[in-house]
Scaffold this active site. Structure first.
Site, PDB file in Angstrom:
ATOM      1  N   HIS A  38       0.828  -1.219   0.000  1.00 27.64           N
ATOM      2  CA  HIS A  38       0.000   0.000   0.000  1.00 27.64           C
ATOM      3  C   HIS A  38       0.865   1.275   0.000  1.00 27.64           C
ATOM      4  O   HIS A  38       0.746   2.092  -0.924  1.00 27.64           O
ATOM      5  CB  HIS A  38      -0.984  -0.017   1.174  1.00 27.64           C
ATOM      6  N   HIS A  62       3.997   6.634   5.625  1.00 21.87           N
ATOM      7  CA  HIS A  62       2.866   7.423   6.126  1.00 21.87           C
ATOM      8  C   HIS A  62       2.021   6.688   7.175  1.00 21.87           C
ATOM      9  O   HIS A  62       1.307   7.313   7.943  1.00 21.87           O
ATOM     10  CB  HIS A  62       1.995   7.950   4.972  1.00 21.87           C
ATOM     11  N   GLU A  68       1.236   5.393  12.856  1.00 23.42           N
ATOM     12  CA  GLU A  68      -0.130   4.997  13.222  1.00 23.42           C
ATOM     13  C   GLU A  68      -0.234   3.497  13.521  1.00 23.42           C
ATOM     14  O   GLU A  68      -0.944   3.086  14.425  1.00 23.42           O
ATOM     15  CB  GLU A  68      -1.056   5.356  12.048  1.00 23.42           C
ATOM     16  N   ASP A  69       0.465   2.675  12.737  1.00 21.94           N
ATOM     17  CA  ASP A  69       0.219   1.228  12.776  1.00 21.94           C
ATOM     18  C   ASP A  69       1.379   0.374  13.283  1.00 21.94           C
ATOM     19  O   ASP A  69       1.287  -0.843  13.266  1.00 21.94           O
ATOM     20  CB  ASP A  69      -0.144   0.729  11.358  1.00 21.94           C
ATOM     21  N   ASP A 126      -2.809   8.470  -0.866  1.00 20.58           N
ATOM     22  CA  ASP A 126      -3.296   7.419   0.044  1.00 20.58           C
ATOM     23  C   ASP A 126      -4.763   7.100  -0.271  1.00 20.58           C
ATOM     24  O   ASP A 126      -5.167   5.946  -0.413  1.00 20.58           O
ATOM     25  CB  ASP A 126      -3.144   7.939   1.491  1.00 20.58           C
ATOM     26  N   ASP A 174     -20.214  18.246 -24.923  1.00 24.06           N
ATOM     27  CA  ASP A 174     -18.759  18.122 -24.974  1.00 24.06           C
ATOM     28  C   ASP A 174     -18.245  16.765 -24.488  1.00 24.06           C
ATOM     29  O   ASP A 174     -17.381  16.681 -23.646  1.00 24.06           O
ATOM     30  CB  ASP A 174     -18.092  19.276 -24.213  1.00 24.06           C
TER      31      ASP A 174
END
Length: 490
Positions: free
Chosen positions: A67, A91, A95-96, A158, A278
């Protein structure tokens, strides 16, 4: 991380996820625009993320590291700088996993750590409801983004990868994430000028929110595809020949329209697909601004332009700095075709949006000026909002930032951009707070209008003031921008 579904388990057993191959392709791509030293730093960030996420799997069954690697790859195709790529790869680390912001700061410096922290959700606080926590997460992201807009560029990468892999989620979660994407993230991508990301986010959200309408539209478009391609190819070959005769060097390509933008037009004008003009677009890229206008003249001499379908975003750029000439002509076989004309520099800005800024930052002062204009809207929203109230902040963003724009003029001919739905009072407050406070009336195009008149593109607005004029509480219900509301409240 979530529990792995059966399909995911099968994929893991087959070894479908090839981390080494994905990494090699990513590294090969970033070598095309970053230095060897920058690429090595990016590789170090990948190695740490790989170690930190070891043993973790996504709902699809793939190793979790796939990911962040996919997010970094999305951003690499925006030619983003190496610092942002490092933060994108890590990133989710804070957090994890067991690593802290301080750990990242020691290893990779404060800039990378700040970006990772800006994207990290708030887990340590207890909130009354899920909505409260989500609003607080938005607030954190918006404030971090005001310091460094790369926070939101990572968040967009993300979100785009999460949307691409949404099929592995429960259907209620799919709808919730798709709705949030359409309301918050696609408009952010639009305001930052990152159009390729915006269009894909919109189309993916549309697919999950309105599956029947989405697939019906896809089928309708498929049936007419060959005929449409023939018209575009014919238009392109006629235009190429005319430009060669005029000795104008141009790159001409056909451009498919995106499903969600077609659906929005159908819904707004209550039309079916055959009545949308269009669907066909041709893009012409030239070297200079005079060439843009020369191409426009040639196009209008070849085909009849449709009235009211011409837009000059070169002399009046959108607030995300988008520039192009748009015209719709009755092309070959009597079908309307939209032609967009721009220079290579304008094309670069429209492809990469604010992401283009870091790549060209060194020694490019005009880039800095453009960039400041691009994010001025964000500073404005923050200046006039109570940033401690997350719901109010997000609502202000929706009101000012995510609505469309209307271009009006001062009596001297200066252009003022306001959110759609603005009234003369909004114009007055945009000119100066005191002009707003002392406003007692307004003229639009030389005629006196009520203060709740909705401004239209091209209106010339003249504010009538009086020394004894004072703001009224009723004005809060009239004005269309959150900036005016804050000034009136104060």
């Amino acid at each position: 991380m979530t529990t792995v579904n059966e399909e995911g388990k099968a994929l893991v057993e087959q070894g479908t996820f090839n981390k080494e191959k994905a990494l090699a392709e990513f590294m090969e791509y970033i070598h095309t625009y970053l230095t060897d030293d920058e690429c090595n730093q990016v590789l170090k960030a990948f190695e740490l993320a790989d170690k930190a996420h070891e043993g973790q799997l996504r709902a699809s069954g793939e190793p979790y590291i796939m990911h962040p690697l996919a997010v970094a790859e999305i951003l690499a195709h925006l030619q983003i700088d190496h610092i942002t790529l490092m933060a994108a790869l890590m990133h989710d680390v804070v957090e994890d996993t067991s690593y802290s912001k301080e750990d990242l700061e020691k290893m990779f410096g404060s800039e990378v750590a700040f970006l990772v922290d800006g994207v990290t959700k708030l887990n340590q606080f207890q909130y009354e409801t899920k909505e409260d926590r989500q609003m607080e997460n938005y607030r954190k992201m918006i404030l971090a983004m005001a310091k460094d807009v790369r926070v939101v560029v990572i968040k967009l990468g993300d979100r785009l990868h999460n949307m691409r892999t949404l099929k592995h989620m429960r259907s209620d979660k799919q709808k919730r994430i798709a709705k949030e994407t359409l309301e918050i993230f696609a408009p952010l991508a639009h305001r930052l000028g990152i159009f390729n990301v915006k269009w894909e986010l919109e189309d993916l959200s549309f697919r999950y929110l309105e599956p029947e309408k989405y697939y019906d539209l896809v089928d309708q478009m498929k049936q007419k595809r060959q005929a449409r391609e023939d018209i575009v190819n014919d238009t392109m070959s006629q235009l190429t020949k005319a430009l060669e005769e005029a000795h104008i060097k141009a790159d001409i390509k056909g451009r498919p329209k995106h499903f969600y933008s077609i659906y929005k037009k159908m819904k707004k004008d209550n039309r079916d697909l055959s009545q949308i003009y269009d669907l066909l677009a041709v893009r012409v890229i030239v070297d200079t601004i005079p060439d843009c206008y020369a191409v426009l003249g040639i196009a209008h001499s070849l085909w009849k332009p449709l009235p009211y379908r011409f837009k000059d975003y070169i002399s009046m750029p959108k607030s995300n700095m988008y520039q192009s000439l748009h015209t719709t002509v009755i092309g070959t076989m009597g079908q309307p075709v939209e032609i967009q004309i721009r220079t290579w520099e304008m094309h670069r800005v429209s492809e990469y949006g604010v992401a283009a800024h870091w790549r060209y930052k060194e020694g490019n002062k005009s880039g800095d000026k453009d960039f400041d204009q691009k994010v001025a809207w964000l500073r404005q929203v923050l200046e006039w909002q109570d940033t401690s109230n997350p719901t109010e902040l997000v609502n202000a963003l929706k009101l000012d930032v995510f609505s469309g724009e209307v271009f009006v003029f001062t009596p001297k001919g200066d252009v003022v951009k306001l959110p759609i739905g603005s009234v003369p009072l909004d114009f007055a407050y945009r000119v100066h707070t005191d002009v707003g406070h002392r406003c007692v009336g307004a003229k639009v195009n030389g005629k006196i209008v009520p203060l709740d008149y909705t401004l239209q593109n091209g209106d010339i607005v003249d504010i009538i003031t009086s020394k004894t004029g004072r703001p009224s509480l009723d004005w809060l219900n009239i004005v269309g921008s959150s900036e005016s509301k804050s000034k009136i409240r104060n």
